[in-house]
Motif scaffolding. Sequence first.
Motif, PDB file in Angstrom:
ATOM      1  N   MET A   1       3.128 -11.404 -32.652  1.00 27.59           N
ATOM      2  CA  MET A   1       2.002 -12.293 -32.429  1.00 27.59           C
ATOM      3  C   MET A   1       1.346 -12.035 -31.078  1.00 27.59           C
ATOM      4  SD  MET A   1       1.256 -14.290 -34.926  1.00 27.59           S
ATOM      5  CE  MET A   1       0.285 -15.516 -34.114  1.00 27.59           C
ATOM      6  N   MET A   2       2.178 -11.743 -30.097  1.00 30.56           N
ATOM      7  CA  MET A   2       1.605 -11.554 -28.758  1.00 30.56           C
ATOM      8  C   MET A   2       0.668 -10.355 -28.700  1.00 30.56           C
ATOM      9  SD  MET A   2       2.092 -14.010 -26.832  1.00 30.56           S
ATOM     10  CE  MET A   2       1.402 -13.290 -25.354  1.00 30.56           C
ATOM     11  N   GLU A   3       0.808  -9.413 -29.637  1.00 27.88           N
ATOM     12  CA  GLU A   3      -0.108  -8.276 -29.659  1.00 27.88           C
ATOM     13  C   GLU A   3      -1.553  -8.742 -29.812  1.00 27.88           C
ATOM     14  OE1 GLU A   3       0.884  -5.323 -32.556  1.00 27.88           O
ATOM     15  OE2 GLU A   3       2.937  -5.165 -31.821  1.00 27.88           O
ATOM     16  N   ARG A   4      -1.742  -9.855 -30.516  1.00 26.48           N
ATOM     17  CA  ARG A   4      -3.087 -10.393 -30.728  1.00 26.48           C
ATOM     18  C   ARG A   4      -3.605 -11.144 -29.510  1.00 26.48           C
ATOM     19  NH1 ARG A   4      -4.900 -10.248 -35.618  1.00 26.48           N
ATOM     20  NH2 ARG A   4      -3.542  -9.718 -37.341  1.00 26.48           N
ATOM     21  N   PHE A   5      -2.699 -11.746 -28.748  1.00 28.67           N
ATOM     22  CA  PHE A   5      -3.101 -12.621 -27.655  1.00 28.67           C
ATOM     23  C   PHE A   5      -2.981 -11.969 -26.280  1.00 28.67           C
ATOM     24  CE2 PHE A   5      -1.906 -15.341 -31.195  1.00 28.67           C
ATOM     25  CZ  PHE A   5      -3.044 -16.115 -31.306  1.00 28.67           C
ATOM     26  N   ARG A   6      -2.082 -11.023 -26.139  1.00 28.23           N
ATOM     27  CA  ARG A   6      -1.860 -10.368 -24.842  1.00 28.23           C
ATOM     28  C   ARG A   6      -3.139  -9.778 -24.256  1.00 28.23           C
ATOM     29  NH1 ARG A   6       2.123  -7.255 -26.300  1.00 28.23           N
ATOM     30  NH2 ARG A   6       3.695  -8.819 -25.807  1.00 28.23           N
ATOM     31  N   PRO A   7      -3.955  -9.069 -25.057  1.00 27.58           N
ATOM     32  CA  PRO A   7      -5.183  -8.505 -24.473  1.00 27.58           C
ATOM     33  C   PRO A   7      -6.127  -9.561 -23.895  1.00 27.58           C
ATOM     34  CG  PRO A   7      -4.713  -7.476 -26.585  1.00 27.58           C
ATOM     35  CD  PRO A   7      -3.761  -8.624 -26.442  1.00 27.58           C
ATOM     36  N   LEU A   8      -6.152 -10.736 -24.504  1.00 26.81           N
ATOM     37  CA  LEU A   8      -7.000 -11.809 -23.972  1.00 26.81           C
ATOM     38  C   LEU A   8      -6.491 -12.280 -22.619  1.00 26.81           C
ATOM     39  CD1 LEU A   8      -7.425 -13.912 -27.237  1.00 26.81           C
ATOM     40  CD2 LEU A   8      -9.030 -12.279 -26.255  1.00 26.81           C
ATOM     41  N   ALA A  11      -6.975  -9.491 -20.004  1.00 25.33           N
ATOM     42  CA  ALA A  11      -8.397  -9.318 -19.675  1.00 25.33           C
ATOM     43  C   ALA A  11      -8.838 -10.269 -18.570  1.00 25.33           C
ATOM     44  CB  ALA A  11      -9.257  -9.528 -20.925  1.00 25.33           C
ATOM     45  N   HIS A  12      -8.105 -11.368 -18.417  1.00 23.67           N
ATOM     46  CA  HIS A  12      -8.409 -12.327 -17.350  1.00 23.67           C
ATOM     47  C   HIS A  12      -7.551 -12.067 -16.105  1.00 23.67           C
ATOM     48  CE1 HIS A  12     -11.188 -14.996 -19.487  1.00 23.67           C
ATOM     49  NE2 HIS A  12     -10.508 -14.658 -20.565  1.00 23.67           N
ATOM     50  N   GLY A  13      -6.849 -10.928 -16.088  1.00 19.47           N
ATOM     51  CA  GLY A  13      -6.068 -10.540 -14.926  1.00 19.47           C
ATOM     52  C   GLY A  13      -4.737 -11.247 -14.793  1.00 19.47           C
ATOM     53  N   LEU A  14      -4.228 -11.796 -15.901  1.00 21.40           N
ATOM     54  CA  LEU A  14      -2.976 -12.546 -15.860  1.00 21.40           C
ATOM     55  C   LEU A  14      -1.872 -11.812 -16.607  1.00 21.40           C
ATOM     56  CD1 LEU A  14      -4.338 -16.092 -16.764  1.00 21.40           C
ATOM     57  CD2 LEU A  14      -3.692 -15.276 -14.486  1.00 21.40           C
ATOM     58  N   THR A  15      -0.642 -12.076 -16.185  1.00 17.30           N
ATOM     59  CA  THR A  15       0.515 -11.641 -16.968  1.00 17.30           C
ATOM     60  C   THR A  15       0.865 -12.768 -17.932  1.00 17.30           C
ATOM     61  OG1 THR A  15       2.167 -12.596 -15.473  1.00 17.30           O
ATOM     62  CG2 THR A  15       1.400 -10.341 -14.981  1.00 17.30           C
ATOM     63  N   GLU A  16       1.696 -12.443 -18.915  1.00 14.49           N
ATOM     64  CA  GLU A  16       2.127 -13.480 -19.857  1.00 14.49           C
ATOM     65  C   GLU A  16       2.856 -14.608 -19.132  1.00 14.49           C
ATOM     66  OE1 GLU A  16       4.106 -12.007 -23.433  1.00 14.49           O
ATOM     67  OE2 GLU A  16       3.110 -10.092 -23.043  1.00 14.49           O
ATOM     68  N   SER A  56      -0.352 -16.149  -3.963  1.00 12.47           N
ATOM     69  CA  SER A  56      -1.168 -15.174  -3.228  1.00 12.47           C
ATOM     70  C   SER A  56      -2.479 -14.867  -3.957  1.00 12.47           C
ATOM     71  CB  SER A  56      -0.384 -13.884  -2.976  1.00 12.47           C
ATOM     72  OG  SER A  56      -0.162 -13.188  -4.178  1.00 12.47           O
ATOM     73  N   LEU A  57      -2.518 -15.092  -5.267  1.00 10.13           N
ATOM     74  CA  LEU A  57      -3.741 -14.890  -6.060  1.00 10.13           C
ATOM     75  C   LEU A  57      -4.583 -16.164  -6.166  1.00 10.13           C
ATOM     76  CD1 LEU A  57      -2.172 -12.801  -8.970  1.00 10.13           C
ATOM     77  CD2 LEU A  57      -3.724 -11.957  -7.188  1.00 10.13           C
ATOM     78  N   ASP A  58      -4.191 -17.209  -5.454  1.00  9.43           N
ATOM     79  CA  ASP A  58      -4.885 -18.495  -5.476  1.00  9.43           C
ATOM     80  C   ASP A  58      -4.895 -19.127  -6.877  1.00  9.43           C
ATOM     81  OD1 ASP A  58      -6.276 -20.666  -4.267  1.00  9.43           O
ATOM     82  OD2 ASP A  58      -8.158 -19.887  -5.072  1.00  9.43           O
ATOM     83  N   LYS A  78      -8.305 -24.703  -8.428  1.00  8.16           N
ATOM     84  CA  LYS A  78      -9.573 -24.689  -9.178  1.00  8.16           C
ATOM     85  C   LYS A  78      -9.738 -23.368  -9.922  1.00  8.16           C
ATOM     86  CE  LYS A  78     -11.994 -27.924  -6.206  1.00  8.16           C
ATOM     87  NZ  LYS A  78     -13.057 -28.142  -5.234  1.00  8.16           N
ATOM     88  N   THR A  79      -9.264 -22.291  -9.322  1.00  8.21           N
ATOM     89  CA  THR A  79      -9.331 -20.975  -9.955  1.00  8.21           C
ATOM     90  C   THR A  79      -8.595 -20.987 -11.293  1.00  8.21           C
ATOM     91  OG1 THR A  79      -9.422 -19.894  -7.791  1.00  8.21           O
ATOM     92  CG2 THR A  79      -8.762 -18.525  -9.665  1.00  8.21           C
ATOM     93  N   SER A  80      -7.385 -21.555 -11.303  1.00  7.56           N
ATOM     94  CA  SER A  80      -6.595 -21.612 -12.531  1.00  7.56           C
ATOM     95  C   SER A  80      -7.225 -22.525 -13.570  1.00  7.56           C
ATOM     96  CB  SER A  80      -5.173 -22.100 -12.237  1.00  7.56           C
ATOM     97  OG  SER A  80      -4.431 -21.098 -11.611  1.00  7.56           O
ATOM     98  N   ILE A  81      -7.778 -23.622 -13.119  1.00 12.27           N
ATOM     99  CA  ILE A  81      -8.406 -24.559 -14.053  1.00 12.27           C
ATOM    100  C   ILE A  81      -9.589 -23.879 -14.746  1.00 12.27           C
ATOM    101  CG2 ILE A  81      -9.670 -26.737 -14.232  1.00 12.27           C
ATOM    102  CD1 ILE A  81      -7.751 -27.744 -11.952  1.00 12.27           C
TER     103      ILE A  81
END
Length: 122
Positions: A1-8, A11-16, A56-58, A78-81
């Motif tokens: 399942m994560m194959e479908r969601f991991r790229p999203l 793409a936002h610069g986050l790890t799982e 460190s990534l705010d 605010k960045t995460s929100i």
Amino acid sequence: MMERFRPLITAHGLTEQQWRVIRALNEHGPMEPRQISDICTISSPSMAGVLGRMESLDLITKERFIDDQRRVLVSLTKTSIKLVHALSKDLEAQYRELEDRVGSELVERVYRAVDDLLAGLE
């Protein structure tokens, strides 16, 4: 399942792991690292590194408790929100596509099966 969601997520610069932490804090509010570890099923040593990089990534802030300086409360920035709002739209679209492809009834059965499995492990 994560194959479908991991790229999203990436793409936002986050790890799982970072996304799991953000989701947990978004759903439950500020928490201590131990609580986040439990919810996200990330070991405490790994959590320390994840939170350090996220700070460190705010993506999060850490605040010491006034009455016990050893304890830390972790909160979203605010960045995460903003990331939650942006990524949630993409993830919801992916879930809709999944339901369109296999049917919402099958997806619901899978959710119930996973919930039953988790309840059985408690």
